[in-house]
Design an enzyme around this catalytic site. Structure first.
Site, PDB file in Angstrom:
ATOM      1  N   CYS A 166      99.116  24.216  37.158  1.00 21.23           N
ATOM      2  CA  CYS A 166     100.403  23.567  36.925  1.00 21.23           C
ATOM      3  C   CYS A 166     101.605  24.479  37.143  1.00 21.23           C
ATOM      4  O   CYS A 166     102.715  23.999  37.348  1.00 21.23           O
ATOM      5  CB  CYS A 166     100.439  23.010  35.505  1.00 21.23           C
ATOM      6  SG  CYS A 166      99.326  21.605  35.261  1.00 21.23           S
ATOM      7  N   PHE A 217      96.628  13.083  34.659  1.00 19.39           N
ATOM      8  CA  PHE A 217      96.892  13.705  35.955  1.00 19.39           C
ATOM      9  C   PHE A 217      97.039  12.707  37.099  1.00 19.39           C
ATOM     10  O   PHE A 217      96.396  11.654  37.113  1.00 19.39           O
ATOM     11  CB  PHE A 217      95.796  14.719  36.293  1.00 19.39           C
ATOM     12  CG  PHE A 217      95.871  15.967  35.461  1.00 19.39           C
ATOM     13  CD1 PHE A 217      96.789  16.957  35.743  1.00 19.39           C
ATOM     14  CD2 PHE A 217      95.046  16.138  34.355  1.00 19.39           C
ATOM     15  CE1 PHE A 217      96.881  18.100  34.970  1.00 19.39           C
ATOM     16  CE2 PHE A 217      95.126  17.272  33.568  1.00 19.39           C
ATOM     17  CZ  PHE A 217      96.042  18.257  33.870  1.00 19.39           C
ATOM     18  N   ASN A 340     101.119  13.999  35.324  1.00 21.76           N
ATOM     19  CA  ASN A 340     101.155  15.431  35.588  1.00 21.76           C
ATOM     20  C   ASN A 340     100.480  15.638  36.939  1.00 21.76           C
ATOM     21  O   ASN A 340      99.259  15.562  37.042  1.00 21.76           O
ATOM     22  CB  ASN A 340     100.423  16.194  34.478  1.00 21.76           C
ATOM     23  CG  ASN A 340     100.381  17.696  34.715  1.00 21.76           C
ATOM     24  OD1 ASN A 340     100.622  18.173  35.819  1.00 21.76           O
ATOM     25  ND2 ASN A 340     100.049  18.449  33.685  1.00 21.76           N
TER      26      ASN A 340
END
Length: 393
Positions: A166, A217, A340
């Protein structure tokens, strides 16, 4: 696949000579849009699982993540061609990489093309390429395939950041800043591209933490052009990258743990991750700001472009730094709209930041925050940060 990009708009603020600036942004996504409300039923159907306890847990997680929509490469066609991806314990890394290597290149090319279009200059003006991904593995790497797909010069100098998770988007920004400032006249293309297929697995009671990833995600790609001394009339600087630093927290290697195995990537995110970030974020921000003697703790007079690792991380930051709720608007919007998306997400956050700045300017809502921080957190635990100026408002 669709592509989207944001144009710079007019700029009344001027970049400091020699300082790297972001000159354009762009993004791209796979065609498959997943509505969070329908994710649970689809995931359990696709993996032939009917465990009511796991289904209930995922349903609860899907609500707490605050995600509404996401884009994913995974599709019915892929599962029909590779049914073994939905079966527990089968060695599928070859199949996953066959899909991922192709998908991330395609998305990276489209995001870069959108970025180049917004920049308005020729791909032949790109001198350096920084490519970031935690979703592929091959030699030569995705940087070469991206350069080929864009028709970049064979003399374009390439840097590749693999498996940095990330924090990859801001890590790439730090590297691109160094390149731009140390090579006068250079123009650096930073591209990030990610897909969750590399870690797609059926639900398992032995791996309850996998469900967090399923609920959180998403896939996609992002791109930026970075260079110093913008050419007036041709380039519209968006953000000046003033100072960039990286720091890892000792003895936190197991907090974000990713392993490439015969079954793809396996991730474990420790429960204490949000707490560790909360405990260390203020010290990191202070270190980033004091490099240039920036006033301490004037957090609400700054903008905050934070990688939205998850709502708990954003909530803890907001509380620890006593931020006004609107300060993390761009991060929360990016999480809601795209999930994300690992290294890509900071591009989406910066786009929303620009949108909000231009809206404030149009509505004459006073001065926007010129100075701010671009932040991300990844395996290590590694903190990445850039002290930046918003030049768009």
């Amino acid at each position: 696949m669709g592509t989207v990009g944001v144009a710079g708009g007019g700029s009344t603020k001027v970049a400091n000579p020699g300082k790297a600036t972001i000159l354009a942004l762009g993004k791209a996504f796979p065609h498959q849009l997943v509505m969070q409300d329908y994710l649970v039923d689809g995931y359990f159907r696709d993996t032939n699982c009917d465990d009511p306890v796991l289904k209930q847990k995922l349903t609860r997680l899907c609500k707490t993540t605050t995600v509404k929509t996401r884009y994913v490469v995974m599709s019915e066609e892929i599962l029909k061609k590779y049914p073994e991806l939905a079966v527990e314990g089968l060695p599928t890394v070859k199949q996953r990489l066959d899909i991922c290597n192709d998908a991330v290149t395609r998305m990276a090319v489209e995001a870069s093309q959108a970025c180049l279009k917004n920049w308005g200059r020729s791909p032949s003006d790109i001198t350096h390429l920084v490519y970031v991904s935690s979703s592929e593995a091959r030699l030569p790497g995705g940087d070469l395939y991206l350069a080929k797909g864009l028709g970049l010069s064979p003399e374009t100098q390439r840097v590749m950041l693999y498996f940095v998770g990330c924090s990859g988007g801001v890590a790439g920004l730090r590297v691109a800043k160094d390149i731009a400032e140390n090579n006068p006249g250079s123009r650096v293309l930073l591209a990030t591209s990610e897909t969750t297929i590399i870690g797609f697995k059926p639900p398992s009671a032995e791996r309850p933490y996998d469900l967090v990833g399923v609920a959180l995600f998403g896939d996609g790609a992002g791109a930026m052009i970075i260079g110093s001394d913008p050419v007036l009339g041709y380039e519209k600087p968006l953000f000046e990258l003033h100072t960039a630093i990286q720091q890892f927290l000792p003895n936190t290697e197991k907090t974000i743990d990713g392993r490439l195995t015969e079954e793809g990537i396996s991730f474990k995110l420790a429960r204490e991750l949000p707490q560790i970030i909360e405990d260390n974020i203020e010290g990191f921000c202070k270190k980033l700001m004091e490099v240039d003697g920036f006033p301490d703790k004037e957090y609400n007079k700054m903008f905050w472009a934070v990688h939205p690792g998850g709502p708990a991380i954003l909530n803890r930051m907001e509380k620890r730094l006593d931020l006004s709720p609107e300060k993390l608007n761009a991060s929360r919007r990016a999480l809601m709209d795209y999930g994300n998306a690992s290294s890509n997400t900071i591009v989406y956050v910066l786009e929303y930041m620009i949108e909000e700045s231009l809206k404030m300017k149009k509505e004459n809502q006073g001065d926007d925050d010129e100075w701010g921080l671009i932040l991300a957190f990844g395996p290590g635990i590694s903190f990445e940060g850039v002290l930046a100026r918003n030049l768009t408002g």
